[in-house]
Design a protein around this motif. Structure first.
Motif, PDB file in Angstrom:
ATOM      1  N   VAL A  33      90.621  76.847  59.598  1.00  0.00           N
ATOM      2  CA  VAL A  33      89.508  76.306  60.368  1.00  0.00           C
ATOM      3  C   VAL A  33      89.042  75.040  59.665  1.00  0.00           C
ATOM      4  N   VAL A  34      88.978  73.940  60.424  1.00  0.00           N
ATOM      5  CA  VAL A  34      88.620  72.645  59.846  1.00  0.00           C
ATOM      6  C   VAL A  34      87.466  72.018  60.622  1.00  0.00           C
ATOM      7  N   ILE A  35      86.820  71.065  59.974  1.00  0.00           N
ATOM      8  CA  ILE A  35      85.812  70.245  60.631  1.00  0.00           C
ATOM      9  C   ILE A  35      86.209  68.789  60.451  1.00  0.00           C
ATOM     10  N   GLY A  36      85.504  67.917  61.136  1.00  0.00           N
ATOM     11  CA  GLY A  36      85.728  66.490  60.994  1.00  0.00           C
ATOM     12  C   GLY A  36      84.528  65.807  60.374  1.00  0.00           C
ATOM     13  N   ASP A  37      84.749  64.605  59.901  1.00  0.00           N
ATOM     14  CA  ASP A  37      83.665  63.857  59.260  1.00  0.00           C
ATOM     15  C   ASP A  37      82.496  63.631  60.215  1.00  0.00           C
ATOM     16  N   TYR A  38      82.772  63.371  61.482  1.00  0.00           N
ATOM     17  CA  TYR A  38      81.688  63.181  62.444  1.00  0.00           C
ATOM     18  C   TYR A  38      80.918  64.478  62.669  1.00  0.00           C
ATOM     19  N   VAL A  39      81.644  65.594  62.700  1.00  0.00           N
ATOM     20  CA  VAL A  39      81.008  66.896  62.873  1.00  0.00           C
ATOM     21  C   VAL A  39      80.097  67.181  61.680  1.00  0.00           C
ATOM     22  N   LEU A  40      80.584  66.900  60.492  1.00  0.00           N
ATOM     23  CA  LEU A  40      79.779  67.092  59.283  1.00  0.00           C
ATOM     24  C   LEU A  40      78.475  66.304  59.375  1.00  0.00           C
ATOM     25  N   THR A  41      78.564  65.069  59.799  1.00  0.00           N
ATOM     26  CA  THR A  41      77.374  64.231  59.958  1.00  0.00           C
ATOM     27  C   THR A  41      76.433  64.801  61.007  1.00  0.00           C
ATOM     28  N   GLU A  42      76.970  65.132  62.175  1.00  0.00           N
ATOM     29  CA  GLU A  42      76.129  65.649  63.261  1.00  0.00           C
ATOM     30  C   GLU A  42      75.352  66.890  62.847  1.00  0.00           C
ATOM     31  N   VAL A  43      76.035  67.807  62.167  1.00  0.00           N
ATOM     32  CA  VAL A  43      75.383  69.060  61.795  1.00  0.00           C
ATOM     33  C   VAL A  43      74.338  68.825  60.709  1.00  0.00           C
ATOM     34  N   LEU A  44      74.714  68.116  59.660  1.00  0.00           N
ATOM     35  CA  LEU A  44      73.790  67.936  58.531  1.00  0.00           C
ATOM     36  C   LEU A  44      72.556  67.118  58.886  1.00  0.00           C
ATOM     37  N   GLN A  45      72.707  66.155  59.773  1.00  0.00           N
ATOM     38  CA  GLN A  45      71.539  65.332  60.113  1.00  0.00           C
ATOM     39  C   GLN A  45      70.485  66.115  60.882  1.00  0.00           C
ATOM     40  N   GLY A  46      70.836  67.275  61.398  1.00  0.00           N
ATOM     41  CA  GLY A  46      69.886  68.068  62.170  1.00  0.00           C
ATOM     42  C   GLY A  46      68.920  68.893  61.343  1.00  0.00           C
ATOM     43  N   ARG A  48      65.892  69.710  59.002  1.00  0.00           N
ATOM     44  CA  ARG A  48      64.610  69.046  58.727  1.00  0.00           C
ATOM     45  C   ARG A  48      64.161  69.193  57.282  1.00  0.00           C
ATOM     46  N   ASN A  49      64.463  70.339  56.662  1.00  0.00           N
ATOM     47  CA  ASN A  49      63.989  70.480  55.281  1.00  0.00           C
ATOM     48  C   ASN A  49      65.159  70.482  54.309  1.00  0.00           C
ATOM     49  N   ASP A  50      64.869  70.083  53.099  1.00  0.00           N
ATOM     50  CA  ASP A  50      65.899  69.882  52.080  1.00  0.00           C
ATOM     51  C   ASP A  50      66.626  71.170  51.705  1.00  0.00           C
ATOM     52  N   LYS A  51      65.902  72.265  51.645  1.00  0.00           N
ATOM     53  CA  LYS A  51      66.514  73.537  51.263  1.00  0.00           C
ATOM     54  C   LYS A  51      67.592  73.948  52.265  1.00  0.00           C
ATOM     55  N   ASP A  52      67.268  73.891  53.564  1.00  0.00           N
ATOM     56  CA  ASP A  52      68.251  74.240  54.595  1.00  0.00           C
ATOM     57  C   ASP A  52      69.421  73.259  54.593  1.00  0.00           C
ATOM     58  N   PHE A  53      69.119  71.988  54.375  1.00  0.00           N
ATOM     59  CA  PHE A  53      70.169  70.974  54.292  1.00  0.00           C
ATOM     60  C   PHE A  53      71.147  71.322  53.164  1.00  0.00           C
ATOM     61  N   ARG A  54      70.631  71.637  52.004  1.00  0.00           N
ATOM     62  CA  ARG A  54      71.487  71.947  50.848  1.00  0.00           C
ATOM     63  C   ARG A  54      72.336  73.196  51.098  1.00  0.00           C
ATOM     64  N   LYS A  55      71.729  74.222  51.701  1.00  0.00           N
ATOM     65  CA  LYS A  55      72.480  75.447  52.007  1.00  0.00           C
ATOM     66  C   LYS A  55      73.621  75.154  52.992  1.00  0.00           C
ATOM     67  N   ALA A  56      73.296  74.424  54.047  1.00  0.00           N
ATOM     68  CA  ALA A  56      74.304  74.102  55.060  1.00  0.00           C
ATOM     69  C   ALA A  56      75.407  73.229  54.467  1.00  0.00           C
TER      70      ALA A  56
END
Length: 132
Positions: A33-46, A48-56
Motif C-alpha cells: 500500500v503506497v501513497i503519493g507526495d500530493y496525497v501526503l500534502t493533502e492529508v497533513l495540511q488538514g 489543525r493542531n500540532d499533536k494530531d499533525f505529528r501523530k498523522a
C-alpha cells in the motif's frame, strides 16, 4: 499495488467507518500500500493542531511515498482531462486528474472515496478497489 487517495486517509484519521477504511485495514500487512507526495500534502495540511499533525505524520511515514507528477504525467493528465471534457465530463480538481493518470500509467489500483475518479474508471480504465 494499492495507491491510497487522501479521501480514504482522511476518513481513517477522522474515525469514519466505511468499506474503504475497512479495505485499507484489510490490506495492511498483506498488500503493498503506497501513497503519493500530493496525497501526503493533502492529508497533513488538514490537521489543525500540532499533536494530531505529528501523530498523522508518523503514521503516514510508514507508507512508501511516491513522487506522482513529472513532465510525462503532467502532459498525460492534461490529455486525459481534455479527453473527459470532450465526453462532457469536467473533473473538479486537477490533483484528482494527476492521481488517476499516475495510477493508470503505473497500473496501480486506487482505493478512494471520491466520485471524481468515476469517469477515469469508466472512460480511461482506471483500476479501483471495489466494495466486497
Amino acid at each position: 499495488m494499492i495507491f491510497l487517495d487522501s479521501t480514504v486517509l482522511v476518513d481513517y484519521f477522522n474515525g469514519t467507518s466505511n468499506w474503504q477504511v475497512e479495505a485499507l485495514e484489510s490490506f495492511l500487512g498483506k498488500e503493498l500500500v503506497v501513497i503519493g507526495d500530493y496525497v501526503l500534502t493533502e492529508v497533513l495540511q488538514g490537521f489543525r493542531n500540532d499533536k494530531d499533525f505529528r501523530k498523522a505524520k508518523a503514521v503516514l511515514e510508514l507508507f512508501p511515498c511516491l513522487e506522482v507528477c513529472g513532465k510525462d504525467i503532467a502532459i498525460k493528465s492534461a490529455m486525459n482531462f481534455r479527453y473527459l471534457r470532450k465526453k462532457g465530463v469536467t473533473v473538479r480538481k486537477t490533483i484528482d486528474t494527476i492521481i488517476a493518470t499516475f495510477c493508470i500509467e503505473n497500473n496501480f489500483t486506487l482505493l478512494h472515496n471520491d466520485k471524481d475518479f468515476l469517469p477515469f474508471e469508466k472512460h480511461l480504465k482506471l483500476k479501483v478497489v471495489k466494495q466486497s
